[in-house]
Design a protein around this motif. Structure first.
Motif, PDB file in Angstrom:
ATOM      1  N   SER A  38       6.829  -7.521  -5.716  1.00 31.23           N
ATOM      2  CA  SER A  38       7.349  -6.438  -5.919  1.00 31.23           C
ATOM      3  C   SER A  38       6.644  -4.729  -5.892  1.00 31.23           C
ATOM      4  O   SER A  38       5.329  -5.229  -7.008  1.00 31.23           O
ATOM      5  N   HIS A  39       7.706  -4.218  -6.374  1.00 35.89           N
ATOM      6  CA  HIS A  39       6.922  -2.958  -6.940  1.00 35.89           C
ATOM      7  C   HIS A  39       7.467  -1.535  -7.410  1.00 35.89           C
ATOM      8  O   HIS A  39       8.724  -1.691  -6.940  1.00 35.89           O
ATOM      9  N   LYS A  40       7.476  -1.159  -8.456  1.00 40.49           N
ATOM     10  CA  LYS A  40       8.620  -0.321  -8.893  1.00 40.49           C
ATOM     11  C   LYS A  40       8.396   1.440  -8.832  1.00 40.49           C
ATOM     12  O   LYS A  40       6.803   1.823  -9.043  1.00 40.49           O
ATOM     13  N   PHE A  41       8.746   2.499  -8.036  1.00 39.16           N
ATOM     14  CA  PHE A  41       8.008   3.291  -7.544  1.00 39.16           C
ATOM     15  C   PHE A  41       9.300   4.449  -9.100  1.00 39.16           C
ATOM     16  O   PHE A  41      10.560   4.310  -9.035  1.00 39.16           O
ATOM     17  N   VAL A  42       8.978   5.229  -9.747  1.00 36.80           N
ATOM     18  CA  VAL A  42       9.057   6.065 -10.031  1.00 36.80           C
ATOM     19  C   VAL A  42       8.814   7.716 -10.022  1.00 36.80           C
ATOM     20  O   VAL A  42       7.681   7.990  -9.840  1.00 36.80           O
ATOM     21  N   ILE A  43       9.725   8.631  -9.424  1.00 36.84           N
ATOM     22  CA  ILE A  43       9.693   9.552  -8.899  1.00 36.84           C
ATOM     23  C   ILE A  43      10.435  10.253 -10.495  1.00 36.84           C
ATOM     24  O   ILE A  43      11.889  11.132 -10.563  1.00 36.84           O
ATOM     25  N   SER A  97       3.880   6.213  -2.657  1.00 34.50           N
ATOM     26  CA  SER A  97       4.628   5.356  -3.980  1.00 34.50           C
ATOM     27  C   SER A  97       1.787   5.957  -3.903  1.00 34.50           C
ATOM     28  O   SER A  97       0.992   5.986  -2.973  1.00 34.50           O
ATOM     29  N   ASP A  98       1.895   4.603  -5.113  1.00 30.93           N
ATOM     30  CA  ASP A  98       0.434   4.111  -4.618  1.00 30.93           C
ATOM     31  C   ASP A  98       0.752   2.713  -3.942  1.00 30.93           C
ATOM     32  O   ASP A  98       1.787   2.375  -3.581  1.00 30.93           O
ATOM     33  N   ASN A  99       0.101   3.208  -3.045  1.00 30.20           N
ATOM     34  CA  ASN A  99      -0.529   0.797  -2.183  1.00 30.20           C
ATOM     35  C   ASN A  99       0.048   0.151  -3.126  1.00 30.20           C
ATOM     36  O   ASN A  99      -0.495   0.005  -4.536  1.00 30.20           O
ATOM     37  N   PHE A 100       0.680  -1.066  -2.603  1.00 27.00           N
ATOM     38  CA  PHE A 100       0.245  -2.392  -3.129  1.00 27.00           C
ATOM     39  C   PHE A 100       0.261  -3.456  -2.431  1.00 27.00           C
ATOM     40  O   PHE A 100       0.704  -3.193  -1.167  1.00 27.00           O
ATOM     41  N   ALA A 103       3.387   0.946   1.270  1.00 28.45           N
ATOM     42  CA  ALA A 103       3.875   2.355   0.062  1.00 28.45           C
ATOM     43  C   ALA A 103       5.844   1.829   0.024  1.00 28.45           C
ATOM     44  O   ALA A 103       6.204   1.900   0.923  1.00 28.45           O
ATOM     45  N   ILE A 104       6.043   3.167  -0.778  1.00 30.62           N
ATOM     46  CA  ILE A 104       7.112   3.104  -0.649  1.00 30.62           C
ATOM     47  C   ILE A 104       7.167   4.783  -0.512  1.00 30.62           C
ATOM     48  O   ILE A 104       6.555   5.755  -0.757  1.00 30.62           O
ATOM     49  N   TYR A 105       7.772   5.509   0.347  1.00 31.33           N
ATOM     50  CA  TYR A 105       8.333   6.746   1.355  1.00 31.33           C
ATOM     51  C   TYR A 105       9.559   7.401   1.031  1.00 31.33           C
ATOM     52  O   TYR A 105      10.596   6.684   0.923  1.00 31.33           O
ATOM     53  N   PHE A 106       9.471   8.310  -0.032  1.00 28.76           N
ATOM     54  CA  PHE A 106      10.807   8.817  -0.604  1.00 28.76           C
ATOM     55  C   PHE A 106      10.878  10.327   0.173  1.00 28.76           C
ATOM     56  O   PHE A 106      10.288  11.176  -0.586  1.00 28.76           O
ATOM     57  N   ALA A 121       6.303   1.388   4.122  1.00 31.54           N
ATOM     58  CA  ALA A 121       5.759   2.056   5.221  1.00 31.54           C
ATOM     59  C   ALA A 121       3.927   0.429   4.743  1.00 31.54           C
ATOM     60  O   ALA A 121       4.364   0.356   4.136  1.00 31.54           O
ATOM     61  N   LEU A 122       3.401   0.186   5.823  1.00 27.23           N
ATOM     62  CA  LEU A 122       2.881  -0.063   5.873  1.00 27.23           C
ATOM     63  C   LEU A 122       1.085   0.339   6.155  1.00 27.23           C
ATOM     64  O   LEU A 122       1.208   1.471   6.773  1.00 27.23           O
ATOM     65  N   ALA A 123       0.737   0.191   5.143  1.00 31.14           N
ATOM     66  CA  ALA A 123      -0.442   1.623   4.818  1.00 31.14           C
ATOM     67  C   ALA A 123      -1.891   0.996   4.935  1.00 31.14           C
ATOM     68  O   ALA A 123      -2.605   1.626   4.536  1.00 31.14           O
ATOM     69  N   ASN A 124      -2.232  -0.577   5.824  1.00 29.49           N
ATOM     70  CA  ASN A 124      -3.620  -0.373   6.202  1.00 29.49           C
ATOM     71  C   ASN A 124      -3.247  -1.020   7.267  1.00 29.49           C
ATOM     72  O   ASN A 124      -2.238  -1.635   8.103  1.00 29.49           O
TER      73      ASN A 124
END
Length: 400
Positions: free
Chosen positions: A25-30, A47-50, A58-61, A80-83
């Motif tokens: 999991s990853h928490k993304f604060v905007i 978001s930063d890559n995780f 990565a999360i795209y908002f 999104a798949l980031a690699n």
């Protein structure tokens, strides 16, 4: 014509395919949502890559939405798949957090629908899963999801992985732990001992660290008390054979063989014989030195000696040395065989020396009566009293 012998049977082998998800999991604060508005349809904050399952995500908002046809009426959120990756199969969940404390989060989960549609496949770097119409923007801006111009999004990714379990023919058998045997050798050889116990003139070399690791009483004595560092300690409250058996347990985590041969001798009153067994004395030592596992082991061993004549004394021992499990077993046995137990010498001992245990016994009897009234197989203890119960009669539940 010669008869050909049948081919020898080959032991069957087996394997198992296991498909599961590796979750992360990853928490993304905007922060500063209002300033992100107007950046343009199709433009996103990332978001930063995780890393989950060996892949970067990565999360795209999209504050103005991703779909031009919606005219910025919705915000969009994607994972999104980031690699680099090919045909990466995964499950996803996006959660917009309710910041009012009411817990009414907005959850879009692919995990719940995996049985219907299966995992989502991402073909290449930049492939995305998400929602163009994640939330209507006008409603978002007046909701509890937006607080202090801040949004919080939780993302969970479950990457699907498959593996084949090896056949049992290739398994490695791990033997039982022999740590007790090694520590026992340390005790037997007295190697590097740093403390000696004098028990009625008999010397027992030992190791402070081992004793302190097993007993809170020894730990306090060796390391907490502000007194001189003694090399020899006199033990006056235990017999040598009892102290030796206690050391055997501390080092080996087993009962000495002497416990098995030192049993109570059958008699009409076996009051003194139960107390004189090594097991009973070891139970007292376990209580004195805070050895909970030894107390349980002694209790388990004494359970085998419970009978109409011995139960009262074993009950008093259990109560005196805080062996709660053994006490419960004794109370139950005495309640189920009350008539016979009341005729034993042991019951007279309880009346004279342990009056509080009598009241506990009555409470247990009441519990047994409830079991009988609810259809249990136990015969009513009061019925035993009304028509008599013989110590040697079939009504008594003797130990098997």
């Amino acid at each position: 014509m010669t008869n050909s012998s049948p081919s020898p049977l080959v032991s069957p082998t087996s394997s198992r395919s296991v498909t599961e998800t590796v979750n992360g999991s990853h928490k993304f604060v905007i922060q500063g949502y209002s300033l992100a508005k107007g950046m343009g349809i199709g433009k996103h904050i990332a978001s930063d890559n995780f890393t989950v399952g060996g892949y970067q995500w990565a999360i795209y908002f999209y504050p103005d939405g991703k779909n031009p046809e919606d005219n910025s009426a919705y915000v969009s959120v994607f994972i999104a798949l980031a690699n680099e990756g090919t045909d990466v199969r995964a499950l996803f969940e996006l959660t917009l957090l309710d910041q009012s404390g009411k817990g009414k989060h907005k959850v879009h989960s692919h995990f719940d629908r995996s049985l219907e549609s299966g995992p989502y496949t991402l073909k290449y770097r930049g492939s995305m899963w998400g929602y163009k119409r994640f939330f209507r923007r006008a409603m978002l801006e007046t909701s509890d999801y937006l607080k202090d111009d801040c949004l919080k999004i939780n993302c969970t990714v479950g990457v699907v992985v498959s593996a084949i379990d090896c056949s049992r023919l290739h398994s490695i058998q791990v033997p039982e732990s022999d740590i007790g045997a090694h520590f026992g050798m340390l005790l037997d050889n007295a190697e590097s001992s740093d403390i000696t116990f004098d028990v009625a003139g008999e010397k027992f070399p030992a190791h402070k660290l081992v004793l302190a690791a097993r007993s809170p009483i020894f730990r306090s004595k060796f390391f907490d008390e502000l007194e001189e560092d003694k090399q020899e300690i006199i033990i006056s409250d235990l017999e040598p054979k009892v102290f030796k058996a206690m050391l055997h347990f501390i080092y080996r985590d087993t009962l000495t063989e002497d416990v098995d041969v030192d049993v109570a001798t059958p008699s009409s009153s076996c009051m003194s014989s139960v107390s004189d067994t090594l097991t009973a004395k070891l139970l007292a030592a376990a209580d004195r030195y805070g050895l909970e596992r030894l107390r349980l082991m002694c209790g388990s061993h004494l359970c085998k000696d419970i009978s109409v004549n011995s139960v009262a004394k074993i009950l008093s021992l259990a109560d005196e040395h805080h062996a709660t499990e053994l006490k419960a077993v004794c109370l139950r046995f005495a309640a189920e065989n009350l008539a016979a137990v009341m005729r034993s010498d042991g019951f007279e001992y309880l009346k004279e020396n342990c009056p509080s245990l009598q009241s506990e016994l009555l409470k247990t009897v009441a519990g047994c009566e409830e079991d009988c009234s609810s259809g249990g197989k136990s015969r009513s203890v009061w019925a035993q009293l009304s028509d008599g119960g013989d110590t040697n009669g079939r009504r008594v539940r003797q130990r098997t």
